[in-house]
Motif scaffolding. Structure first.
Motif, short mmCIF file in Angstrom:
data_model
loop_
_atom_site.label_atom_id
_atom_site.label_comp_id
_atom_site.label_asym_id
_atom_site.label_seq_id
_atom_site.Cartn_x
_atom_site.Cartn_y
_atom_site.Cartn_z
N LYS A 1 0.86 -1.18 0.00
CA LYS A 1 0.00 0.00 0.00
C LYS A 1 0.90 1.23 0.00
O LYS A 1 1.99 1.18 0.55
CB LYS A 1 -0.89 0.02 1.25
N SER A 2 0.41 2.30 -0.59
CA SER A 2 1.23 3.52 -0.67
C SER A 2 0.44 4.72 -0.18
O SER A 2 -0.78 4.75 -0.24
CB SER A 2 1.66 3.78 -2.11
N ARG B 1 5.69 3.89 1.43
CA ARG B 1 5.16 2.61 0.98
C ARG B 1 5.24 1.59 2.12
O ARG B 1 6.21 1.56 2.86
CB ARG B 1 5.99 2.12 -0.21
N GLN B 2 4.22 0.80 2.28
CA GLN B 2 4.27 -0.30 3.23
C GLN B 2 4.01 -1.59 2.48
O GLN B 2 2.94 -1.78 1.90
CB GLN B 2 3.20 -0.11 4.33
N THR C 1 2.93 -5.18 2.51
CA THR C 1 2.10 -5.92 3.47
C THR C 1 2.35 -7.42 3.40
O THR C 1 1.89 -8.16 4.26
CB THR C 1 0.61 -5.65 3.22
N PHE D 1 -4.86 -2.93 -2.20
CA PHE D 1 -3.39 -2.99 -2.22
C PHE D 1 -2.94 -3.12 -3.67
O PHE D 1 -3.75 -3.37 -4.56
CB PHE D 1 -2.88 -4.18 -1.40
N GLY E 1 -0.77 -11.42 9.47
CA GLY E 1 -1.05 -10.00 9.60
C GLY E 1 -0.94 -9.54 11.04
O GLY E 1 -0.39 -8.47 11.31
N GLN F 1 2.60 -9.30 12.06
CA GLN F 1 3.22 -8.13 11.47
C GLN F 1 2.81 -6.86 12.20
O GLN F 1 3.60 -5.92 12.35
CB GLN F 1 2.86 -8.06 9.98
N MET F 2 1.57 -6.81 12.67
CA MET F 2 1.12 -5.63 13.43
C MET F 2 1.92 -5.49 14.72
O MET F 2 2.32 -4.38 15.10
CB MET F 2 -0.37 -5.74 13.75
N ASP G 1 10.68 -1.35 3.56
CA ASP G 1 9.26 -1.05 3.40
C ASP G 1 8.37 -2.14 4.00
O ASP G 1 7.21 -1.91 4.31
CB ASP G 1 8.92 -0.86 1.92
N GLY H 1 8.85 -1.46 8.06
CA GLY H 1 8.55 -0.13 8.59
C GLY H 1 9.80 0.61 9.03
O GLY H 1 9.77 1.36 10.01
#
Lengths: 260, 260
Positions: free
Chosen positions: B89-90, B96-97, B99, B118, B161, B164-165, B214, B217
């Motif tokens: 996603k940008s 930019r991330q 995912t 995305f 996910g 990753q969070m 990216d 993070g």
DNA sequence: GCGCCTCCATGACGCAGGTCAAACCGCCCT
DNA sequence: AGGGCGGTTTGACCTGCGTCATGGAGGCGC
């Protein structure tokens, strides 16, 4: 256009399913449930809900109860009937990341393998329907629509998860707060999906600053300071600790999306 | 024990499905596919794969092709046959991330509503099977196992996910790098799920430092510095830019999980 | 009403990681 | 072999946010 069927609408393609005569007691218990027309249950007929009802155990929990513990064997799924729940992961030294919130109608337990990969804690008194894995699996065979609905739910959570990754990985503190306020507005149906809330929309935040910080990957001090900044600049009002008024949603959105 | 059925194994509960005689040409084309026994296709019989094959359009893309664009109408699903893909996603200002990454056998498009939320870009030359939404939906009716398998896939992605969070919201730079190396080892089947890789396991990183930054993070400088630190402390070796040797996986794990 | 306790706001200060800049290292091209 | 180029590493410096500390505001029991 017509062929552009929403993927989140795959439940539209209902297969015919066998309908058994549900007992009326079960169905009417669900009639009173705040979640009857939300989430999983909204996709089901009264008969189907009755079947689900008989497979479920009902639980009432006081605020602050951890009822899913990260690392424990994942024996159950849950559907929230009333109250709000926070979902989180922790590190051994106490750092915590809230990965989401679940309110009435939300289904819990999709992000699981044999062990729970997250914990869940009631933020207020909560009522739940609990299903054993085995019960849910056997229901899939009988009511394929459940599976389809759960795929919808999972897909929606994936979307939210990706948004949150962008927020956590790449947004500044102010951008995180602005993003959060707008997404919370959407969640509270203050605005329709994708649209901005009206100016002066009011939000209820059942979360503490600590929850907010752990959800947004910040500290409570930074959360507090960022909210103060938005207030000082006239984008929001904070009549009390659990309420925020969005004075200028468009300006918030410009910040949240880093509009150029 | 036995009742503790893995939720990621709900495909074990296969309903009987009608089997039509697939044409042999289709099936044998899939036989050569690197993804035949991974991801979605692994759950399918030769006949089912043949059906899927005929519903798919095959695409070959050079490196660096953006074939899913955030915000565009989500018309297709994809299954990766060969090569690796980055999902991201940008923000308008270029932040930019990433995912996630998708390799052979991975299914793309679950995190979507009417619009893609995305983007996807080939990191190397890539071969794909492309399905229109309509085609996939109609396949669900014929082959319910697909739906079930996609639920498995979605659930697994939810787990990733959430990990990753936690990483993005709460881990330090070194912790992120250590976590990444271990999760990448798992992805490359260097170790079984949940277990640590053996000391001196070697990893191939098809990603650039920019991708890594990216994804985690961070900035490329911080990625580079953190890798250098791990190298200096003897936890890893970096024979060349696309290869990392995990000298002391346990020590990496202690860092990644912030063991006390 | 008063004390206590928890949560929140705000200020002063420090640091992890971002920014800027320069050197380095394959790798391709001629 | 040399030169150019994109990606990487490393160093010096800066800053956004974390840390620490203090004071305030609301809730609740007695």
């Amino acid at each position: 256009m017509q062929s552009m069927t929403s993927l989140n609408k795959i439940t539209d393609f209902r297969r015919p399913v066998a309908i058994n005569l549900a007992n009326r007691t079960a169905t009417s218990a669900c009639d009173d449930c705040a979640a009857r027309h939300h989430g999983l249950c909204e996709a089901l007929s009264d008969e189907e809900v009755g079947f689900l009802f008989r497979a479920a155990q009902r639980q009432t929990l006081p605020a602050g109860t951890v009822f899913i513990e990260e690392g424990e064997a994942a024996a159950y799924f849950y559907n929230v009937n009333s109250g709000n729940v926070r979902l989180f992961k922790s590190l051994p030294d106490g750092r915590r990341q809230i990965t989401g919130f679940a309110g009435p109608g939300h289904f819990l337990g999709l992000a699981a393998t044999e062990k729970n990969v997250f914990s869940a804690e009631s933020m207020e008194p909560v009522r739940l329907c609990r299903f054993s894995r085995a019960a849910l699996l056997s229901m899939f065979a009988e009511y394929p629509i459940l599976e389809r609905k759960l795929l919808d739910v999972a897909m929606h959570e994936l979307v939210l998860g990706q948004q949150q990754m962008l927020l956590l990985g790449r947004k500044t503190a102010i951008e995180r707060i602005a993003s959060f306020l707008l997404s919370w507005a959407e969640r509270q149906d203050v605005c329709s999906s994708g649209a901005l809330p009206k100016p002066h929309s009011s939000l209820t935040l059942p979360l503490s600053r600590t929850d907010l910080a752990d959800y947004l990957g910040l500290t409570i001090e930074t959360v507090s300071r960022s909210l103060s900044t938005l207030k000082r600049e006239g984008l929001i009002e904070i009549p009390n600790i659990h309420e925020v008024v969005l004075l200028r949603p468009q300006a918030l959105s410009d910040i949240a999306e880093a509009a150029v």
